[in-house]
Design an enzyme around this catalytic site. Structure first.
Site, mmCIF file in Angstrom:
data_model
loop_
_atom_site.group_PDB
_atom_site.id
_atom_site.type_symbol
_atom_site.label_atom_id
_atom_site.label_comp_id
_atom_site.label_asym_id
_atom_site.label_seq_id
_atom_site.Cartn_x
_atom_site.Cartn_y
_atom_site.Cartn_z
ATOM 1 N N LYS A 1 -0.193 3.105 7.302
ATOM 2 C CA LYS A 1 -1.147 1.916 7.151
ATOM 3 C C LYS A 1 -0.214 0.560 7.025
ATOM 4 C CE LYS A 1 -4.865 1.011 4.187
ATOM 5 N NZ LYS A 1 -5.703 1.420 3.019
ATOM 6 N N LYS B 1 -23.995 -0.670 6.108
ATOM 7 C CA LYS B 1 -24.643 -1.692 6.568
ATOM 8 C C LYS B 1 -24.148 -2.293 7.941
ATOM 9 C CE LYS B 1 -22.368 -5.373 4.078
ATOM 10 N NZ LYS B 1 -22.350 -6.461 3.378
ATOM 11 N N ASP C 1 0.687 -1.037 -0.047
ATOM 12 C CA ASP C 1 0.015 0.054 -0.048
ATOM 13 C C ASP C 1 0.784 1.154 0.000
ATOM 14 O OD1 ASP C 1 -3.315 0.113 0.653
ATOM 15 O OD2 ASP C 1 -2.165 2.099 0.869
ATOM 16 N N CYS D 1 -20.031 -0.144 -3.684
ATOM 17 C CA CYS D 1 -20.013 -0.974 -4.625
ATOM 18 C C CYS D 1 -21.318 -0.784 -5.413
ATOM 19 C CB CYS D 1 -19.826 -2.352 -4.427
ATOM 20 S SG CYS D 1 -18.148 -2.731 -3.943
#
Ligand code: NAD
Length: 437
Positions: free
Chosen positions: A39, A322, A34, A262
């Site tokens: 990170k 969600k 990355d 998405c």
């Protein structure tokens, strides 16, 4: 350990990190790359930068077994690797088109470091023709032999590890079946059907799958809206419809519309792609419109209950798009909060995982709480916007004493409306106002 499968994964977001960790769990030697140094440092210690059930445990296990590594240097990651997976983001441009700049940059970086025959596998969701374009781009920058394949990812955030390791199918797009052989070998042990096709078909399979599912959600939301004019209950209707094997029970949950990184992006991208080719994809346009309408309707329902929202205090439970994720990209909850604050409402909110991310995009009259009861205290109305399992277990007796008005709008149809109404709540789900919920 399968030393022959040295894999490099470029990009460690939801797809890249989960893929890398799972490839390691499957026995491959994996280096995840990355561009963010902090990170990478964090991941080296076995800490996942994203919340995904079971991921940290698998990370730690495979780091300990010395088959999972993290680097910022692609050169180091590609050393000895037979496959490089591109898992970078393909966010939407303003016009809905997929932004391929990260994929192109990744391709250029790979080209610079390509020494010997390598398979370059795109896992990012990309429009038809991107694998071929990537191949041309790499060819322009290097002389080494390589092939570009496409292998769409179908994991769902919140159950990503399980989805990756137990997929319904693996799709591989290659210019030739022989070229796909090594990749088939990598996925073989997952014991899922493996479908090898050409690259264009595989690229479209990913978009078609997400558009089909988004379509199913918008359709059941439209049915829910009709239910609200009748004695029918969309939960019962969806159950009855889903018993038909041709339809199936999944993605028939009515609510405040789909969100996440998405569905919205991919529906827009395919609509835009078709349009650019001269085809008007009318159905997708309707899917997008209905999805927006569900969010607007929810805000209207709140206004109907409370009248002018100026200075009304509203508790919003859930910020993630969600349950079981900290991802707030295209979250209906975030959009609803923005609409409510614009109308002058004061929001008190709680989410088990997504508060920090939400703080980056929300401003104004939003107060964050570390437990749901504090968020609900003294509010005029309680709105449920994410289906976190823990919300089902709340003490509604206690909540009744905390709310100023006992009004609950359940945007996810996740609570027991019959019980709540019996307790004296004014409870309303989506498409369930007169029904059993
Ligand atoms: P993400 O934005 O969470 O992660 C992308 C990562 O790539 C980031 O960590 C970024 O720092 C890194 N990156 C970008 N360019 C880089 C470079 N040149 N070198 C090194 N690292 C680089 O994205 P995501 O949610 O993991 O999605 C990735 C792709 O997979 C998208 O195309 C998406 O549509 C698709 N997809 C996502 C999901 C999902 O549930 N999130 C599921 C299936 C497919």
């Amino acid at each position: 350990m399968k030393d022959n499968n040295k894999i490099c994964v470029l990009g460690t977001g939801y797809v890249g990190l989960v893929s890398g960790v799972c490839f390691a769990e499957m026995g491959n030697l994996v280096t995840c790359i990355d561009r963010h140094k902090d990170k990478v440092e964090m991941m080296r210690k076995g800490k996942s930068p994203i919340f995904e059930p079971g991921l940290s445990e698998l990370m730690k296990k495979n780091i300990k077994k010395e088959r999972l590594f993290f680097e910022t240097s692609l050169k180091k990651g590609m050393k000895g690797a037979t496959m490089v997976f591109i898992c970078v983001g393909t966010p939407p441009k303003k016009n809905g088109e997929a932004d391929l700049s990260h994929v192109k940059k990744a391709a250029q970086q790979i080209a610079k470091n390509l020494q010997k025959y390598t398979q370059i596998v795109i896992k990012s969701t990309v429009p038809v023709g991107t694998s071929a374009m990537t191949e041309r781009l790499i060819r322009r920058h290097c002389k080494a032999e390589f092939d570009v394949l496409f292998c769409p990812e179908f994991l769902r955030e919140g159950s990503a590890v399980g989805d990756f390791l137990k997929p319904d199918r693996v799709v591989i797009g290659a210019t030739d079946k022989k070229i796909a052989r090594d990749l088939v070998q990598v996925f073989k042990e997952l014991k899922a059907p493996i479908f090898v096709t050409n690259r264009s078909s595989s690229e479209l399979i990913k978009y078609a799958s997400n558009c089909f599912l988004a379509n199913k959600i918008s359709l059941i939301n439209e049915i829910a809206n009709v239910c609200e004019y009748t004695e029918a209950d969309v939960e019962e209707v969806a159950h009855g419809v889903g018993l038909d094997k041709r339809i199936g029970p999944h993605f028939l949950k009515a609510g405040i519309g789909y969100g996440g990184s998405c569905f919205p992006k991919d529906v827009h991208a395919l609509n835009q792609y078709a349009g650019a080719k001269g085809y008007d994809f009318k159905l997708l346009k309707a899917v997008i419109k209905v999805n927006q309408q569900q969010r607007d309707n929810f805000v209207k329902k709140i206004e109907k209950r409370l009248g002018n929202l100026k200075d009304k205090r509203i508790a919003v439970l859930g910020l993630a798009f969600k349950g079981n994720t900290d991802d707030i990209r295209e979250s209906a909850a975030i959009e609803i909060i923005k609409a409510l604050t614009k109308k002058g409402a004061k929001i008190q909110t709680y989410d088990p995982e997504a508060i920090n991310r939400a703080k980056e995009v929300l401003d104004g009259q939003v107060r964050y709480f570390r437990n749901p009861y504090s968020a609900i205290r003294n509010c005029d109305l309680l709105a449920i916007t994410t289906e976190w399992p823990e919300f089902k277990k709340l003490s509604w007796r206690k909540i009744k004493t905390l709310l100023k008005n006992p009004i609950i709008l359940d945007g996810k149809n996740m609570l027991d409306g019959v019980k709540l109404r019996k307790m004296g709540f004014d409870y309303q789900g989506v498409g369930t106002s007169n029904g059993t919920k």
